[in-house]
Design a protein around this motif. Structure first.
Motif, mmCIF file in Angstrom:
data_model
loop_
_atom_site.group_PDB
_atom_site.id
_atom_site.type_symbol
_atom_site.label_atom_id
_atom_site.label_comp_id
_atom_site.label_asym_id
_atom_site.label_seq_id
_atom_site.Cartn_x
_atom_site.Cartn_y
_atom_site.Cartn_z
ATOM 1 N N CYS A 127 28.227 -65.805 7.079
ATOM 2 C CA CYS A 127 28.164 -65.800 8.546
ATOM 3 C C CYS A 127 29.559 -65.658 9.151
ATOM 4 C CB CYS A 127 27.514 -67.080 9.048
ATOM 5 S SG CYS A 127 25.755 -67.229 8.672
ATOM 6 N N ALA A 128 30.516 -66.375 8.593
ATOM 7 C CA ALA A 128 31.882 -66.349 9.115
ATOM 8 C C ALA A 128 32.463 -64.946 9.061
ATOM 9 C CB ALA A 128 32.760 -67.322 8.328
ATOM 10 N N ASN A 129 32.261 -64.252 7.954
ATOM 11 C CA ASN A 129 32.787 -62.892 7.830
ATOM 12 C C ASN A 129 32.034 -61.906 8.710
ATOM 13 O OD1 ASN A 129 34.969 -62.996 5.759
ATOM 14 N ND2 ASN A 129 33.343 -63.844 4.484
ATOM 15 N N ALA A 130 30.732 -62.149 8.902
ATOM 16 C CA ALA A 130 29.915 -61.220 9.671
ATOM 17 C C ALA A 130 30.238 -61.217 11.150
ATOM 18 C CB ALA A 130 28.430 -61.542 9.468
ATOM 19 N N ILE A 131 30.756 -62.353 11.671
ATOM 20 C CA ILE A 131 30.940 -62.428 13.129
ATOM 21 C C ILE A 131 32.393 -62.263 13.584
ATOM 22 C CG2 ILE A 131 28.842 -63.727 13.640
ATOM 23 C CD1 ILE A 131 32.233 -65.441 13.415
ATOM 24 N N ILE A 132 33.315 -62.096 12.665
ATOM 25 C CA ILE A 132 34.722 -61.979 13.054
ATOM 26 C C ILE A 132 34.930 -60.910 14.117
ATOM 27 C CG2 ILE A 132 36.984 -61.178 12.254
ATOM 28 C CD1 ILE A 132 36.629 -62.812 9.764
ATOM 29 N N ASN A 133 34.370 -59.726 13.901
ATOM 30 C CA ASN A 133 34.570 -58.625 14.848
ATOM 31 C C ASN A 133 33.745 -58.782 16.120
ATOM 32 O OD1 ASN A 133 36.413 -57.251 13.197
ATOM 33 N ND2 ASN A 133 34.779 -56.200 12.088
ATOM 34 N N LYS A 134 32.761 -59.682 16.086
ATOM 35 C CA LYS A 134 31.926 -59.897 17.263
ATOM 36 C C LYS A 134 32.596 -60.824 18.277
ATOM 37 C CE LYS A 134 28.613 -57.591 15.223
ATOM 38 N NZ LYS A 134 28.182 -56.255 15.688
ATOM 39 N N VAL A 135 33.581 -61.586 17.830
ATOM 40 C CA VAL A 135 34.271 -62.551 18.697
ATOM 41 C C VAL A 135 35.352 -61.845 19.513
ATOM 42 C CG1 VAL A 135 35.675 -64.645 18.747
ATOM 43 C CG2 VAL A 135 33.808 -64.418 17.090
ATOM 44 N N LYS A 136 35.399 -62.159 20.783
ATOM 45 C CA LYS A 136 36.416 -61.588 21.662
ATOM 46 C C LYS A 136 37.814 -62.007 21.236
ATOM 47 C CE LYS A 136 33.582 -61.673 25.883
ATOM 48 N NZ LYS A 136 33.468 -62.284 27.245
ATOM 49 N N ARG A 137 38.784 -61.205 21.556
ATOM 50 C CA ARG A 137 40.172 -61.626 21.384
ATOM 51 C C ARG A 137 40.418 -62.810 22.314
ATOM 52 N NH1 ARG A 137 43.143 -55.668 21.365
ATOM 53 N NH2 ARG A 137 41.847 -54.769 19.718
ATOM 54 N N GLY A 138 40.948 -63.865 21.746
ATOM 55 C CA GLY A 138 41.114 -65.096 22.504
ATOM 56 C C GLY A 138 39.917 -66.022 22.349
ATOM 57 N N GLY A 139 38.868 -65.564 21.645
ATOM 58 C CA GLY A 139 37.699 -66.387 21.408
ATOM 59 C C GLY A 139 37.896 -67.328 20.225
ATOM 60 N N ILE A 140 36.871 -68.132 19.940
ATOM 61 C CA ILE A 140 37.017 -69.135 18.887
ATOM 62 C C ILE A 140 35.838 -69.114 17.914
ATOM 63 C CG2 ILE A 140 38.419 -70.677 20.305
ATOM 64 C CD1 ILE A 140 35.968 -72.390 20.774
ATOM 65 N N ILE A 141 36.124 -69.527 16.686
ATOM 66 C CA ILE A 141 35.109 -69.741 15.660
ATOM 67 C C ILE A 141 35.240 -71.192 15.202
ATOM 68 C CG2 ILE A 141 34.273 -69.143 13.357
ATOM 69 C CD1 ILE A 141 35.395 -66.343 13.766
ATOM 70 N N VAL A 142 34.153 -71.924 15.248
ATOM 71 C CA VAL A 142 34.138 -73.330 14.828
ATOM 72 C C VAL A 142 33.366 -73.434 13.518
ATOM 73 C CG1 VAL A 142 33.551 -75.697 15.469
ATOM 74 C CG2 VAL A 142 34.157 -74.026 17.255
ATOM 75 N N ILE A 143 33.983 -74.020 12.504
ATOM 76 C CA ILE A 143 33.328 -74.177 11.210
ATOM 77 C C ILE A 143 33.256 -75.664 10.879
ATOM 78 C CG2 ILE A 143 33.413 -73.649 8.743
ATOM 79 C CD1 ILE A 143 34.941 -71.088 9.502
ATOM 80 N N ASP A 144 32.027 -76.167 10.770
ATOM 81 C CA ASP A 144 31.848 -77.578 10.438
ATOM 82 C C ASP A 144 31.844 -77.768 8.922
ATOM 83 O OD1 ASP A 144 31.576 -80.238 11.133
ATOM 84 O OD2 ASP A 144 29.390 -80.180 11.009
ATOM 85 N N ASP A 145 32.160 -78.989 8.488
ATOM 86 C CA ASP A 145 32.251 -79.322 7.058
ATOM 87 C C ASP A 145 33.272 -78.429 6.356
ATOM 88 O OD1 ASP A 145 30.175 -81.331 7.131
ATOM 89 O OD2 ASP A 145 28.745 -79.694 7.294
ATOM 90 N N ALA A 146 34.364 -78.157 7.051
ATOM 91 C CA ALA A 146 35.374 -77.238 6.526
ATOM 92 C C ALA A 146 36.000 -77.728 5.231
ATOM 93 C CB ALA A 146 36.462 -77.021 7.582
ATOM 94 N N HIS A 147 35.976 -79.030 4.996
ATOM 95 C CA HIS A 147 36.564 -79.591 3.780
ATOM 96 C C HIS A 147 35.863 -79.082 2.520
ATOM 97 C CE1 HIS A 147 33.210 -82.153 4.990
ATOM 98 N NE2 HIS A 147 33.046 -82.428 3.703
ATOM 99 N N ARG A 148 34.640 -78.614 2.675
ATOM 100 C CA ARG A 148 33.877 -78.117 1.519
ATOM 101 C C ARG A 148 34.323 -76.718 1.087
ATOM 102 N NH1 ARG A 148 27.643 -79.165 3.465
ATOM 103 N NH2 ARG A 148 27.721 -81.444 3.704
#
Length: 204
Positions: A127-148
């Protein structure tokens, strides 16, 4: 035999803090307290968002932004959140039940179309790789349980970093694609949530 090495006084202290926070703010997303605080200042009424994995966050986000798309693969949670949306009279949420082709929801969006994305469901690396280009410049991606998933220093006792395990191919790909992105790493001692900021100018 179950590993209980993480059951320290600090662990129980952190667990108590999280329980008290969740009891005091039952409507807040199941992210870290710091992440919720940061997001409450970043989200704008004009924002368009997407979340992988629905829950309390669905209602919390929808009350703060223009429109939210949420995809859920668990029928129990889908039904539960659907009812919550109705009870809160929210008309700005598109909730999808998708147990197959889960990631296909990204095809609904053009590139540079989303202000933020929360990744808190299944297939997180994909999911993270699929939406990178969909996010606006200046936008954000939040990933929960990042320690995993990330090899970054983490105080969580069972983190990827502490266990000295290798990062998956999907997350290595994400790290390479976001190498010039700024991020804020947050933790409550039990789990970590990271907020990535896409550069305003494309330099990655």
């Amino acid at each position: 035999m179950r590993n209980t090495s993480h059951l320290s006084l600090k662990y129980f202290y952190n667990k108590l803090k999280v329980k008290l926070y969740e009891k005091k703010y039952p409507e807040h997303p199941w992210l870290t307290q710091e992440a919720n605080s940061i997001l409450s200042t970043l989200l704008k009424p004009t924002d368009v968002g997407l979340e992988f994995g629905s829950g309390r966050s669905t209602i919390w986000f929808a009350k703060r932004i223009k429109h939210l798309t949420s995809v859920e693969q668990n029928k129990f949670w889908y039904d539960k959140v659907f009812k919550m949306i109705e009870e809160n009279n929210l008309s700005n949420v598109d909730l999808f039940f998708q147990d197959k082709n889960y990631i296909k929801v990204v095809d609904k969006f053009k590139n540079n179309n989303l202000d933020f994305v929360l990744i808190d469901g299944i297939l997180r690396g994909e999911c993270a790789n699929a939406i990178i280009n969909k996010v606006k410049r200046g936008g954000i991606i939040v990933i929960d349980d990042a320690h995993r998933y990330f090899p970054f220093p983490s105080t969580v006792s069972y983190s990827l970093f502490k266990k000295q395990q290798k990062t998956s191919l999907e997350w290595n790909k994400f790290i390479k694609q976001t190498k010039n992105w700024k991020y804020i790493w947050t933790s409550n001692g039990l789990k970590d949530t990271v907020i990535w900021f896409k550069p305003p100018i494309q330099n990655y």
